[in-house]
Design a protein around this motif. Structure first.
Motif, PDB file in Angstrom:
ATOM      1  N   PRO A 102      45.429  28.924  37.596  1.00 33.03           N
ATOM      2  CA  PRO A 102      44.540  29.856  38.300  1.00 33.03           C
ATOM      3  C   PRO A 102      44.750  29.833  39.808  1.00 33.03           C
ATOM      4  O   PRO A 102      44.972  28.782  40.409  1.00 33.03           O
ATOM      5  CB  PRO A 102      43.140  29.356  37.938  1.00 33.03           C
ATOM      6  CG  PRO A 102      43.334  27.913  37.599  1.00 33.03           C
ATOM      7  CD  PRO A 102      44.693  27.819  36.975  1.00 33.03           C
TER       8      PRO A 102
ATOM      9  N   GLY B 175      40.975  33.021  41.044  1.00 36.51           N
ATOM     10  CA  GLY B 175      40.948  32.555  39.670  1.00 36.51           C
ATOM     11  C   GLY B 175      41.917  33.258  38.740  1.00 36.51           C
ATOM     12  O   GLY B 175      42.081  32.836  37.585  1.00 36.51           O
ATOM     13  N   GLN B 176      42.558  34.333  39.217  1.00 31.51           N
ATOM     14  CA  GLN B 176      43.544  35.036  38.402  1.00 31.51           C
ATOM     15  C   GLN B 176      44.749  34.124  38.163  1.00 31.51           C
ATOM     16  O   GLN B 176      45.054  33.235  38.952  1.00 31.51           O
ATOM     17  CB  GLN B 176      43.986  36.316  39.117  1.00 31.51           C
ATOM     18  CG  GLN B 176      45.016  37.159  38.387  1.00 31.51           C
ATOM     19  CD  GLN B 176      44.486  37.734  37.101  1.00 31.51           C
ATOM     20  OE1 GLN B 176      44.630  37.114  36.059  1.00 31.51           O
ATOM     21  NE2 GLN B 176      43.866  38.909  37.174  1.00 31.51           N
ATOM     22  N   THR B 177      45.474  34.352  37.078  1.00 35.72           N
ATOM     23  CA  THR B 177      46.619  33.510  36.732  1.00 35.72           C
ATOM     24  C   THR B 177      47.812  33.821  37.638  1.00 35.72           C
ATOM     25  O   THR B 177      48.202  34.985  37.805  1.00 35.72           O
ATOM     26  CB  THR B 177      47.022  33.732  35.266  1.00 35.72           C
ATOM     27  OG1 THR B 177      45.906  33.407  34.425  1.00 35.72           O
ATOM     28  CG2 THR B 177      48.206  32.858  34.887  1.00 35.72           C
TER      29      THR B 177
ATOM     30  N   CYS C 292      50.132  35.960  43.074  1.00 39.43           N
ATOM     31  CA  CYS C 292      48.892  36.257  42.383  1.00 39.43           C
ATOM     32  C   CYS C 292      48.739  37.780  42.288  1.00 39.43           C
ATOM     33  O   CYS C 292      48.677  38.457  43.319  1.00 39.43           O
ATOM     34  CB  CYS C 292      47.700  35.668  43.138  1.00 39.43           C
ATOM     35  SG  CYS C 292      46.097  36.192  42.469  1.00 39.43           S
TER      36      CYS C 292
END
Length: 274
Positions: free
Chosen positions: A246, A251-253, A267
Motif C-alpha cells: 500500500p 493506501g492504493q497498491t 502509485c
C-alpha cells in the motif's frame, strides 16, 4: 548501481582521508594503468569530486583519476595499510601514511591530465550533477522545457545522464512519486506548477537520500516505521521496491512495471495517468 547520493557519500569518505595528504603508495589492478603509479606516487590529493555517478580524484601534479563504479564497483576506506579480506578484484589502491582507499571490482577507470577531463567521453555528455549544491530547482525546471528533453517520457528522461547526472532507478521512482506525476507523462504536457513541483522534488529526494544514507521518506514517516521495527529495506522508499504494497499516502497498491528491463514503481492514485 550506486546513484548520485551514494557516490557523493563515498567521495566524502575518501576525501576525509586523502585530501591534502601525500600519496605514499599507488596500485592499479588494470595492467593498462600500472604505468601511472609512478606518476601519482608522492603527489597530494587536492579534491575528490563527483560528476553524476563518476568520481574524480584530483592531484596537485595536474593529473586526475576518473572512476565509475558501474554495477559492481565499491570503495572501502580503512585505517592503516592492512587490506581487508575480499573476494573482489582490487582495481585501485591509494595509500597515505595513515589510511588506505580501495576501489574494488570497477573497470571503468582512467588517468589523465586534469585539463583534459572535459574531453572524456562520459563527462562530455553529462548533464548537471544532481548533487551539485549550486544546482537550483529553477535550473532543472529550465532543462525540462528545453528541446532535447521536453517531449520525452519522464520514465526515460529521469535515467538520462545528459539530462541530470547522478539520477538512477530508485531516484526516478521516488522523485516522480513525490511530485505526483505518472512516469509516462512528458514535460511538454505539464503545467508550470507541475514542472516546478517536479524540479523541487528532484532536489528534495536526492538530497534527502544523501543526508540519510539512502532513505527518501520524510523524517517523521521514517521514524514512525522504524519504531515498528520494520527492516531497513522496508522503510526506505515511498514507491521503489514496494510493488503490491500500500502507498503510504493513499493506501492504493503500488504498481511495478518494467521499462528496458528495469523496475519502475508508481502509485496509480497519487500519480494519475491523465
Amino acid at each position: 548501481m550506486p546513484e548520485g547520493p551514494e557516490i557523493r557519500r563515498a567521495a566524502d569518505n575518501i576525501a576525509a582521508v586523502l585530501v591534502n595528504q601525500e600519496i605514499s603508495s599507488v596500485r592499479f589492478g588494470l595492467p593498462r594503468l600500472k604505468r601511472y603509479a609512478r606518476v601519482l606516487r608522492g603527489s597530494h590529493v587536492t579534491e575528490v569530486e563527483t560528476r553524476g555517478k563518476a568520481m574524480l580524484t584530483h592531484f596537485d601534479n595536474g593529473y586526475s583519476i576518473y572512476s565509475h563504479n558501474q554495477l559492481y564497483g565499491v570503495w572501502r576506506v580503512v585505517k592503516g595499510h592492512k587490506l581487508p579480506k575480499s573476494n573482489r578484484s582490487l582495481r585501485l589502491l591509494l595509500q597515505t601514511p595513515a589510511h588506505s582507499a580501495i576501489l574494488y571490482s570497477a573497470s571503468d577507470i582512467s588517468v589523465m591530465p586534469t585539463e583534459e577531463l572535459p574531453q572524456h567521453p562520459f563527462l562530455a555528455k553529462l548533464g548537471p550533477d544532481i548533487m551539485n549544491p549550486d544546482l537550483t530547482w529553477r535550473d532543472i525546471e529550465r532543462r525540462l522545457r528545453q528541446a532535447p528533453f521536453c517531449k520525452r517520457e519522464l520514465a526515460t528522461l529521469y535515467l538520462d545522464q545528459s539530462f541530470l547526472g547522478g539520477n538512477g532507478n530508485y531516484l526516478r521512482s521516488e522523485i516522480l512519486h513525490r511530485a505526483g506525476l505518472h512516469p509516462r507523462r512528458r514535460p511538454a504536457e505539464l503545467t508550470r506548477g507541475e514542472r516546478g513541483r517536479l524540479a523541487r522534488s528532484t532536489l528534495e529526494i536526492s538530497r534527502r537520500s544523501y543526508a540519510t544514507g539512502g532513505i527518501t521518506l520524510a523524517p517523521r514517516l521514517a521514524a514512525s516505521l522504524s519504531r515498528h521495527n520494520l527492516p531497513r529495506e522496508q522503510r526506505r522508499f515511498y514507491a521503489y521496491g514496494r510493488g503490491d504494497l500500500p502507498c503510504y499516502h493513499c493506501g492504493q497498491t503500488i504498481v511495478r512495471t518494467e521499462l528496458n528491463s528495469r523496475g519502475l514503481y508508481y502509485c496509480p492514485e497519487c500519480q494519475p495517468g491523465d
